[in-house]
Write a protein that holds these residues in place. Structure first.
Motif, PDB file in Angstrom:
ATOM      1  N   LEU A   1     -49.596  -0.361  41.230  1.00 54.95           N
ATOM      2  CA  LEU A   1     -48.307  -0.660  40.899  1.00 54.95           C
ATOM      3  C   LEU A   1     -48.108  -0.367  39.354  1.00 54.95           C
ATOM      4  CD1 LEU A   1     -45.202  -1.709  41.343  1.00 54.95           C
ATOM      5  CD2 LEU A   1     -46.281  -4.207  40.552  1.00 54.95           C
ATOM      6  N   TYR A   2     -47.193   0.293  38.729  1.00 55.08           N
ATOM      7  CA  TYR A   2     -46.808   0.694  37.539  1.00 55.08           C
ATOM      8  C   TYR A   2     -45.512  -0.127  36.898  1.00 55.08           C
ATOM      9  CZ  TYR A   2     -50.704   3.795  38.389  1.00 55.08           C
ATOM     10  OH  TYR A   2     -51.636   4.509  38.585  1.00 55.08           O
ATOM     11  N   LEU A   3     -45.348  -0.110  35.621  1.00 57.32           N
ATOM     12  CA  LEU A   3     -44.179  -0.292  34.785  1.00 57.32           C
ATOM     13  C   LEU A   3     -44.248   0.388  33.729  1.00 57.32           C
ATOM     14  CD1 LEU A   3     -41.508  -2.053  35.073  1.00 57.32           C
ATOM     15  CD2 LEU A   3     -42.764  -3.674  33.615  1.00 57.32           C
ATOM     16  N   GLN A   4     -43.420   1.381  33.593  1.00 55.65           N
ATOM     17  CA  GLN A   4     -43.468   2.060  32.236  1.00 55.65           C
ATOM     18  C   GLN A   4     -42.111   1.611  31.565  1.00 55.65           C
ATOM     19  OE1 GLN A   4     -45.097   5.002  31.081  1.00 55.65           O
ATOM     20  NE2 GLN A   4     -44.027   4.436  29.377  1.00 55.65           N
ATOM     21  N   MET A   5     -42.486   1.077  30.525  1.00 55.32           N
ATOM     22  CA  MET A   5     -41.610   0.436  29.460  1.00 55.32           C
ATOM     23  C   MET A   5     -41.367   1.393  28.194  1.00 55.32           C
ATOM     24  SD  MET A   5     -42.978  -3.364  29.625  1.00 55.32           S
ATOM     25  CE  MET A   5     -44.681  -2.775  28.773  1.00 55.32           C
ATOM     26  N   SER A   6     -40.132   1.763  28.057  1.00 55.13           N
ATOM     27  CA  SER A   6     -39.799   2.537  26.678  1.00 55.13           C
ATOM     28  C   SER A   6     -38.596   1.900  25.989  1.00 55.13           C
ATOM     29  CB  SER A   6     -39.296   3.774  27.226  1.00 55.13           C
ATOM     30  OG  SER A   6     -38.111   3.892  27.977  1.00 55.13           O
ATOM     31  N   ASN A   7     -38.473   2.218  24.882  1.00 53.57           N
ATOM     32  CA  ASN A   7     -37.495   1.614  23.707  1.00 53.57           C
ATOM     33  C   ASN A   7     -37.823   0.246  23.685  1.00 53.57           C
ATOM     34  OD1 ASN A   7     -35.410   1.354  21.766  1.00 53.57           O
ATOM     35  ND2 ASN A   7     -33.845   1.420  23.656  1.00 53.57           N
ATOM     36  N   LEU A   8     -38.946  -0.379  23.539  1.00 52.17           N
ATOM     37  CA  LEU A   8     -39.287  -1.995  23.617  1.00 52.17           C
ATOM     38  C   LEU A   8     -38.472  -2.503  22.578  1.00 52.17           C
ATOM     39  CD1 LEU A   8     -42.961  -1.397  24.831  1.00 52.17           C
ATOM     40  CD2 LEU A   8     -40.860  -2.745  25.924  1.00 52.17           C
ATOM     41  N   LYS A   9     -38.052  -3.601  22.987  1.00 58.51           N
ATOM     42  CA  LYS A   9     -37.524  -4.614  21.894  1.00 58.51           C
ATOM     43  C   LYS A   9     -38.410  -5.810  21.682  1.00 58.51           C
ATOM     44  CE  LYS A   9     -33.113  -2.962  23.736  1.00 58.51           C
ATOM     45  NZ  LYS A   9     -32.560  -2.325  22.662  1.00 58.51           N
ATOM     46  N   PRO A  10     -38.111  -6.464  20.654  1.00 58.62           N
ATOM     47  CA  PRO A  10     -38.976  -7.788  20.422  1.00 58.62           C
ATOM     48  C   PRO A  10     -38.713  -8.634  21.426  1.00 58.62           C
ATOM     49  CG  PRO A  10     -38.032  -7.158  18.238  1.00 58.62           C
ATOM     50  CD  PRO A  10     -37.346  -6.285  19.343  1.00 58.62           C
ATOM     51  N   GLU A  11     -37.592  -8.927  22.117  1.00 61.00           N
ATOM     52  CA  GLU A  11     -37.294  -9.737  23.199  1.00 61.00           C
ATOM     53  C   GLU A  11     -37.885  -9.329  24.595  1.00 61.00           C
ATOM     54  OE1 GLU A  11     -33.283  -7.517  22.450  1.00 61.00           O
ATOM     55  OE2 GLU A  11     -35.052  -8.165  21.159  1.00 61.00           O
ATOM     56  N   ASP A  12     -38.629  -8.174  24.490  1.00 55.36           N
ATOM     57  CA  ASP A  12     -39.365  -7.936  25.662  1.00 55.36           C
ATOM     58  C   ASP A  12     -40.711  -8.662  25.553  1.00 55.36           C
ATOM     59  OD1 ASP A  12     -37.341  -6.148  26.959  1.00 55.36           O
ATOM     60  OD2 ASP A  12     -38.302  -4.590  25.626  1.00 55.36           O
ATOM     61  N   THR A  13     -41.162  -9.178  24.477  1.00 58.16           N
ATOM     62  CA  THR A  13     -42.414  -9.978  24.365  1.00 58.16           C
ATOM     63  C   THR A  13     -42.502 -11.076  25.246  1.00 58.16           C
ATOM     64  OG1 THR A  13     -42.325  -9.605  21.942  1.00 58.16           O
ATOM     65  CG2 THR A  13     -43.899 -11.323  22.848  1.00 58.16           C
ATOM     66  N   ALA A  14     -43.759 -10.795  25.934  1.00 52.78           N
ATOM     67  CA  ALA A  14     -43.825 -11.877  27.207  1.00 52.78           C
ATOM     68  C   ALA A  14     -45.222 -11.463  27.856  1.00 52.78           C
ATOM     69  CB  ALA A  14     -42.921 -11.739  28.349  1.00 52.78           C
TER      70      ALA A  14
END
Length: 124
Positions: free
Chosen positions: A79-92
């Motif tokens: 399984l994959y999760l491609q994350m782009s335009n990351l924001k500080p609130e994505d920190t987890a």
């Protein structure tokens, strides 16, 4: 028997990209419901995304829609999760989870199996 192992987390600057992976074993991956769930520091669980491996139907939380893409490689049971335009609130800490018992998506008991998680930190 069931094992989920996440990888790909790390430190990234705001606006950057990262791809998370979850290697699965011990069940029929291609017919499974697979999800990503995250937990920010001091916060509860937050459902991020789900994919139905057999049909490739995908679903996203409003907070990540248009920025994240969930996918599978059924031949590799991954399984994959491609994350782009990351924001500080994505920190987890990001967890992959297999199975889904109901639609209370932010509850640990909703999912049958969990990985150990991988840390994503978005900071300049």
């Amino acid at each position: 028997e069931v094992q989920l192992v996440e990888s790909g987390g790390g430190l990234v600057q705001p606006g950057g990209s990262l791809r998370l992976s979850c290697a699965a074993s011990g069940f029929t991956f291609s017919s499974s419901v697979m999800s990503w769930v995250r937990q920010a520091p001091g916060k509860g669980l937050e459902w991020v995304s789900t994919i139905y491996s057999h049909s490739s139907n995908t679903y996203y939380a409003d907070s990540v829609k248009s920025r994240f893409t969930i996918s599978t490689d059924n031949a590799k049971n991954t399984l994959y999760l491609q994350m782009s335009n990351l924001k500080p609130e994505d920190t987890a800490v990001y967890y992959c989870a297999a199975g889904r018992k109901n639609y209370a998506l932010d509850r640990q008991s909703t999912y049958g199996y969990w990985g150990q998680g991988t840390q994503v930190t978005v900071s300049s």
